[in-house]
Design a protein around this motif. Structure first.
Motif, PDB file in Angstrom:
ATOM      1  N   LEU A   1       1.110  -2.540  -2.888  1.00 15.35           N
ATOM      2  CA  LEU A   1      -0.041  -1.642  -3.068  1.00 15.35           C
ATOM      3  C   LEU A   1      -1.334  -2.279  -2.583  1.00 15.35           C
ATOM      4  O   LEU A   1      -2.211  -1.587  -2.063  1.00 15.35           O
ATOM      5  CB  LEU A   1      -0.168  -1.213  -4.529  1.00 15.35           C
ATOM      6  N   ALA A   2      -1.459  -3.594  -2.735  1.00 16.17           N
ATOM      7  CA  ALA A   2      -2.657  -4.281  -2.245  1.00 16.17           C
ATOM      8  C   ALA A   2      -2.748  -4.206  -0.729  1.00 16.17           C
ATOM      9  O   ALA A   2      -3.826  -4.067  -0.162  1.00 16.17           O
ATOM     10  CB  ALA A   2      -2.663  -5.743  -2.700  1.00 16.17           C
ATOM     11  N   GLY A   3      -1.612  -4.276  -0.061  1.00 13.14           N
ATOM     12  CA  GLY A   3      -1.601  -4.234   1.395  1.00 13.14           C
ATOM     13  C   GLY A   3      -1.685  -2.836   1.966  1.00 13.14           C
ATOM     14  O   GLY A   3      -2.235  -2.623   3.041  1.00 13.14           O
ATOM     15  N   GLN A   4      -1.123  -1.872   1.238  1.00 15.44           N
ATOM     16  CA  GLN A   4      -1.108  -0.498   1.725  1.00 15.44           C
ATOM     17  C   GLN A   4      -1.144   0.444   0.527  1.00 15.44           C
ATOM     18  O   GLN A   4      -0.107   0.894   0.035  1.00 15.44           O
ATOM     19  CB  GLN A   4       0.141  -0.259   2.573  1.00 15.44           C
ATOM     20  N   GLY A   5      -2.326   0.764   0.073  1.00 14.69           N
ATOM     21  CA  GLY A   5      -2.500   1.592  -1.119  1.00 14.69           C
ATOM     22  C   GLY A   5      -2.010   3.021  -0.963  1.00 14.69           C
ATOM     23  O   GLY A   5      -1.789   3.703  -1.958  1.00 14.69           O
ATOM     24  N   ARG A   6      -1.838   3.482   0.274  1.00 17.21           N
ATOM     25  CA  ARG A   6      -1.385   4.854   0.509  1.00 17.21           C
ATOM     26  C   ARG A   6       0.108   4.943   0.793  1.00 17.21           C
ATOM     27  O   ARG A   6       0.598   5.979   1.221  1.00 17.21           O
ATOM     28  CB  ARG A   6      -2.158   5.459   1.673  1.00 17.21           C
ATOM     29  N   ILE A   7       0.828   3.885   0.521  1.00 16.31           N
ATOM     30  CA  ILE A   7       2.276   3.903   0.749  1.00 16.31           C
ATOM     31  C   ILE A   7       2.901   5.006  -0.101  1.00 16.31           C
ATOM     32  O   ILE A   7       2.458   5.264  -1.229  1.00 16.31           O
ATOM     33  CB  ILE A   7       2.894   2.516   0.417  1.00 16.31           C
TER      34      ILE A   7
END
Length: 159
Positions: free
Chosen positions: A20-26
């Motif tokens: 989530l830190a790297g890609q919050g819209r996953i």
């Protein structure tokens, strides 16, 4: 009492937070695949991490330069007094300034450290003279200008 990562995280929680830190819209489905769980357990864990306050919200990251804020300064502010009322006045007024991206109460040589963005040196000067120097109790201001962003992380390490 503040709950810490060491008291409640396992490998899967750390993996969820890292993703989530790297890609919050996953998507939830992709998140489940990446951490090795099915959809329902991942959703349950994310909700628990939110409920416990480890995840405090979701936001987009912006290209400040493309939005017209290519000038970044770090500003040390020292107050005349460190009394609680003086701190409250400063914090209330600085929170109203949209140019201030972050503000930390510090130990050491200055009372606060700000990260300020502006379009250019002239806009920064306008912020200094129109906002910062007008806050009651400000005794000293020292600015350092960022030349290049080398690294910026959105989350601490999850160990």
């Amino acid at each position: 009492m503040v709950q810490t990562a060491h008291s409640s995280f396992d490998r899967v929680d750390r993996a969820i937070l890292s993703e989530l830190a790297g890609q919050g819209r996953i998507s939830w489905r992709d998140l489940a695949v990446r951490v090795g769980l099915s959809l329902t357990p991942v959703l349950r864990r994310v909700r628990r991490l939110e409920d416990q306050g480890f995840i405090t919200g979701y936001s987009a990251r912006f290209d400040e330069a493309r939005l017209g804020a290519s000038f970044s300064a770090f500003v040390s502010v020292t107050l005349e007094r460190q009394a609680e009322e003086a701190l409250e006045v400063f914090e209330t007024q600085i929170a109203r300034a949209p140019e201030v991206m972050s503000c930390y109460l510090m130990s050491g040589g200055s009372d606060y450290l700000l990260r300020v963005v502006a379009a250019d040196l002239g806009a920064y000067q306008a912020f200094m003279t129109g906002v910062l120097t007008r806050i009651p109790g400000v005794a000293r201001i020292q600015s350092s200008f960022a030349l290049k962003l080398v690294i910026e992380r959105s989350a601490p390490p999850f160990r």
